[in-house]
Scaffold this active site. Structure first.
Site, PDB file in Angstrom:
ATOM      1  N   THR A  27       0.812  -1.224   0.000  1.00 40.00           N
ATOM      2  CA  THR A  27       0.000   0.000   0.000  1.00 40.00           C
ATOM      3  C   THR A  27       0.844   1.272   0.000  1.00 40.00           C
ATOM      4  OG1 THR A  27      -0.025  -0.168   2.406  1.00 40.00           O
ATOM      5  CG2 THR A  27      -1.952  -1.038   1.226  1.00 40.00           C
ATOM      6  N   GLY A  28       2.166   1.161   0.132  1.00 41.30           N
ATOM      7  CA  GLY A  28       3.020   2.344   0.281  1.00 41.30           C
ATOM      8  C   GLY A  28       3.390   2.982  -1.047  1.00 41.30           C
ATOM      9  N   ARG A 115      21.440  -3.641   4.137  1.00 40.98           N
ATOM     10  CA  ARG A 115      22.271  -3.255   2.980  1.00 40.98           C
ATOM     11  C   ARG A 115      23.765  -3.397   3.231  1.00 40.98           C
ATOM     12  NH1 ARG A 115      19.010   2.180   2.024  1.00 40.98           N
ATOM     13  NH2 ARG A 115      17.181   1.358   0.936  1.00 40.98           N
ATOM     14  N   CYS A 145      17.507   5.058  -2.786  1.00 38.82           N
ATOM     15  CA  CYS A 145      17.079   5.657  -4.057  1.00 38.82           C
ATOM     16  C   CYS A 145      18.063   6.706  -4.577  1.00 38.82           C
ATOM     17  CB  CYS A 145      15.686   6.256  -3.922  1.00 38.82           C
ATOM     18  SG  CYS A 145      15.423   7.232  -2.444  1.00 38.82           S
ATOM     19  N   GLY A 176      10.620  10.374  -1.826  1.00 39.86           N
ATOM     20  CA  GLY A 176      11.691   9.602  -1.194  1.00 39.86           C
ATOM     21  C   GLY A 176      11.415   9.384   0.285  1.00 39.86           C
ATOM     22  N   LYS A 241      24.790   6.813   3.441  1.00 41.79           N
ATOM     23  CA  LYS A 241      24.312   5.707   2.594  1.00 41.79           C
ATOM     24  C   LYS A 241      24.897   5.827   1.189  1.00 41.79           C
ATOM     25  CE  LYS A 241      19.749   5.188   4.711  1.00 41.79           C
ATOM     26  NZ  LYS A 241      18.318   5.452   4.505  1.00 41.79           N
ATOM     27  N   HIS A 270      14.527  11.907  -8.316  1.00 44.34           N
ATOM     28  CA  HIS A 270      15.707  12.514  -7.715  1.00 44.34           C
ATOM     29  C   HIS A 270      16.662  12.974  -8.825  1.00 44.34           C
ATOM     30  CE1 HIS A 270      14.327  11.138  -3.944  1.00 44.34           C
ATOM     31  NE2 HIS A 270      15.199  10.187  -3.673  1.00 44.34           N
TER      32      HIS A 270
HETATM   33  N1  LIG Z   1      10.248   6.221  -1.324  1.00 44.97           N
HETATM   34  C1  LIG Z   1      11.391   5.959  -1.934  1.00 44.97           C
HETATM   35  O1  LIG Z   1      11.806   6.672  -2.885  1.00 44.97           O
HETATM   36  C2  LIG Z   1      12.224   4.789  -1.502  1.00 44.97           C
HETATM   37  C3  LIG Z   1      13.304   4.435  -2.299  1.00 44.97           C
HETATM   38  C4  LIG Z   1      14.110   3.346  -1.906  1.00 44.97           C
HETATM   39  C5  LIG Z   1      13.805   2.666  -0.784  1.00 44.97           C
HETATM   40  N2  LIG Z   1      12.749   3.039  -0.014  1.00 44.97           N
HETATM   41  C6  LIG Z   1      12.458   2.244   1.184  1.00 44.97           C
HETATM   42  O2  LIG Z   1      11.328   1.418   0.888  1.00 44.97           O
HETATM   43  C7  LIG Z   1      10.569   1.200   2.097  1.00 44.97           C
HETATM   44  C8  LIG Z   1       9.130   1.660   1.866  1.00 44.97           C
HETATM   45  O3  LIG Z   1       9.155   3.056   1.589  1.00 44.97           O
HETATM   46  P1  LIG Z   1       7.856   3.864   1.094  1.00 44.97           P
HETATM   47  O4  LIG Z   1       8.410   5.163   0.627  1.00 44.97           O
HETATM   48  O5  LIG Z   1       7.017   3.055   0.179  1.00 44.97           O
HETATM   49  O6  LIG Z   1       7.091   4.062   2.509  1.00 44.97           O
HETATM   50  P2  LIG Z   1       5.529   4.345   2.770  1.00 44.97           P
HETATM   51  O7  LIG Z   1       4.922   5.041   1.615  1.00 44.97           O
HETATM   52  O8  LIG Z   1       5.481   5.002   4.092  1.00 44.97           O
HETATM   53  O9  LIG Z   1       4.880   2.880   2.868  1.00 44.97           O
HETATM   54  C9  LIG Z   1       5.214   2.014   3.919  1.00 44.97           C
HETATM   55  C10 LIG Z   1       4.573   0.652   3.696  1.00 44.97           C
HETATM   56  O10 LIG Z   1       4.962  -0.184   4.791  1.00 44.97           O
HETATM   57  C11 LIG Z   1       3.778  -0.727   5.403  1.00 44.97           C
HETATM   58  N3  LIG Z   1       3.996  -0.862   6.842  1.00 44.97           N
HETATM   59  C12 LIG Z   1       4.356   0.085   7.733  1.00 44.97           C
HETATM   60  N4  LIG Z   1       4.436  -0.443   8.981  1.00 44.97           N
HETATM   61  C13 LIG Z   1       4.105  -1.755   8.853  1.00 44.97           C
HETATM   62  C14 LIG Z   1       3.992  -2.827   9.774  1.00 44.97           C
HETATM   63  N5  LIG Z   1       4.243  -2.669  11.077  1.00 44.97           N
HETATM   64  N6  LIG Z   1       3.621  -4.055   9.293  1.00 44.97           N
HETATM   65  C15 LIG Z   1       3.373  -4.236   7.998  1.00 44.97           C
HETATM   66  N7  LIG Z   1       3.453  -3.239   7.052  1.00 44.97           N
HETATM   67  C16 LIG Z   1       3.829  -2.026   7.490  1.00 44.97           C
HETATM   68  C17 LIG Z   1       2.704   0.304   5.118  1.00 44.97           C
HETATM   69  O11 LIG Z   1       1.436  -0.325   5.247  1.00 44.97           O
HETATM   70  P3  LIG Z   1       0.119   0.540   5.670  1.00 44.97           P
HETATM   71  O12 LIG Z   1      -0.279   1.290   4.448  1.00 44.97           O
HETATM   72  O13 LIG Z   1      -0.821  -0.533   6.070  1.00 44.97           O
HETATM   73  O14 LIG Z   1       0.558   1.433   6.794  1.00 44.97           O
HETATM   74  C18 LIG Z   1       3.051   0.670   3.679  1.00 44.97           C
HETATM   75  O15 LIG Z   1       2.579  -0.320   2.801  1.00 44.97           O
HETATM   76  C19 LIG Z   1      11.310   1.979   3.198  1.00 44.97           C
HETATM   77  O16 LIG Z   1      12.208   1.131   3.864  1.00 44.97           O
HETATM   78  C20 LIG Z   1      12.082   3.032   2.422  1.00 44.97           C
HETATM   79  O17 LIG Z   1      13.213   3.494   3.112  1.00 44.97           O
HETATM   80  C21 LIG Z   1      11.930   4.068  -0.357  1.00 44.97           C
END
Ligand SMILES: NC(=O)c1ccc[n+]([C@@H]2O[C@H](COP(=O)([O-])OP(=O)(O)OC[C@H]3O[C@@H](n4cnc5c(N)ncnc54)[C@H](OP(=O)(O)O)[C@@H]3O)[C@@H](O)[C@H]2O)c1
Length: 365
Positions: A27-28, A115, A145, A176, A241, A270
């Site tokens: 969902t994120g 990582r 990212c 991000g 990082k 980015h």
């Molecule tokens: N955004 C970027 O550009 C990017 C790039 C590289 C890596 N990342 C990494 O990828 C990961 C996700 O990032 P995002 O940007 O997609 O974050 P996000 O939009 O905040 O989404 C977080 C996701 O994790 C789920 N979640 C949170 N707490 C949880 C729990 N206790 N149990 C199960 N599911 C849980 C959320 O579910 P709900 O919706 O149910 O809360 C949601 O699906 C992070 O580690 C981030 O550092 C992000």
């Protein structure tokens, strides 16, 4: 050597069918883009199971043209799963990835939890795809990212010229920082819309009131020289990082890297300015040729025609876009570049899907 499957007969069973995939964090911000990619790319998967927190259980999301119900993350959710892509916060991945591997799944983790673990490969398929085959913990990590937005282009230049030093500044999009980052910029833009701001100190901050979200300063109408958490000697976690992960991916533990990470009011994609110094002399024509033939890189570099990559043009695309290629005026071994990459696609979801597909192909034998 790859991890032996803990469940007897599992490997033979896997070879006879398409592997089953779990998307943890479906969902994120990253998870949503990943579902779109799974719908667009060649379908190598059997079941696709969608997992998130209990807050999202029961929601329906579309993948491969079908509505799939989101399940709450739990041990039984990994039953029968062969590959699990994790797109969740670090602490959630740290707790649940070992549970998924104990159940026999290979984990591809987008968080920072593993990582830098010596027993976890950090993989960018175009640069070090071979590393994904050796996974003592059953986990393959996906880089952050910011590093991913430049490393495919740098990997290609390194193969030819031998990289010795990097000085980079990032211009990082708010996505991000996940859904929260996007919601924050949108609400800040709504708060300042139509107002006369940016003329006196603090007026932007006052207009936005209590809407800073995950950022330490207003990001709408602003530039914030900070991403991540505070580490030793004033460095941010994001800057470290970039240094540590670039070294690991390129296999250059002594590479000199200085990064300054900056947040800008862009939703997704980015950008980075890169000063890259090499062991050998460089030419712009040579760099263009290398980059133009590198998989996953597009050269967009004709300033006389106003051609250079910008996030507004690059968002939603897969490659790393490179422009403003110049040889340093003072150093024949150094190049200056401007690089853009969609942080939710190659910067996260796409790279993870590419790794997962490598693992799926391996399982198919
Ligand atoms: N955004 C970027 O550009 C990017 C790039 C590289 C890596 N990342 C990494 O990828 C990961 C996700 O990032 P995002 O940007 O997609 O974050 P996000 O939009 O905040 O989404 C977080 C996701 O994790 C789920 N979640 C949170 N707490 C949880 C729990 N206790 N149990 C199960 N599911 C849980 C959320 O579910 P709900 O919706 O149910 O809360 C949601 O699906 C992070 O580690 C981030 O550092 C992000």
């Amino acid at each position: 050597m790859t991890t032996p499957f803990p469940v007897a007969g599992r490997a033979a069973d896997r070879a006879a069918r398409k592997p089953h995939l779990a998307v943890v964090g479906a969902t994120g911000a990253v998870g949503s883009v990943l579902l779109g990619l799974l719908s667009e790319r060649a379908d190598v998967w059997g079941e696709i199971r969608l997992l998130a927190s209990s807050r999202s259980a029961g929601r329906k999301l579309t993948v491969r043209g079908e509505e799939v119900e989101v399940l709450a993350l739990g041990e039984e959710a990994f039953d029968g799963i062969d590959v699990a892509v994790f797109d969740v916060p670090d602490e959630v991945a740290a707790q649940w990835a070992p549970i998924a591997t104990a159940k026999g799944a290979v984990v591809v983790d987008n968080s920072a939890a593993f990582r830098l673990d010596a027993d976890v490969p950090l993989v960018v398929p175009e640069v070090n795809g071979h590393a994904a085959r050796v996974r003592p913990r059953g986990i393959v990590a996906n880089p952050n990212c910011t590093t991913l937005s430049m490393i495919v282009a740098l990997g290609a230049l390194h193969a030819e010229y031998g990289l010795s030093e990097l000085v980079v500044s990032s211009y990082q999009a708010v996505s991000g920082a996940g859904k929260d980052g996007v919601d924050t910029l949108r609400s800040q833009l709504a708060a300042v819309s139509g107002t006369e701001l940016g003329t006196t100190p603090g007026d932007v901050r006052r207009a936005m009131g209590d809407t800073l979200g995950p950022f330490p300063a207003p990001v709408a109408l602003n530039v914030v020289p900070w991403a991540g958490s505070l580490k030793e000697d004033g460095w941010s976690s994001e800057e470290l990082k970039v240094r540590d992960e670039s070294r690991k991916i390129l296999g250059l533990p002594g590479l000199r890297v200085s990064a300054t990470c900056v947040r800008v009011p862009v939703i997704t994609t980015h950008s980075l300015t890169v000063h890259a110094r090499f062991e050998n002399e460089v030419t712009v024509a040579g760099a263009h040729e290398i980059l133009a033939s590198a998989p996953g890189v597009v050269v967009c570099d004709d300033p006389a025609q106003g051609e250079f990559p910008t996030p507004a043009d690059v968002v939603g695309t897969d490659p790393t876009w490179v422009g403003r290629v110049r040889r340093s005026l003072d150093d024949p071994r150094a190049l200056e570049l401007f690089v853009c990459g969609d942080n939710l696609r190659k910067g996260a979801a796409l790279n993870a899907v590419q790794i997962a597909e490598v693992v799926a192909a391996e399982m198919a034998g």
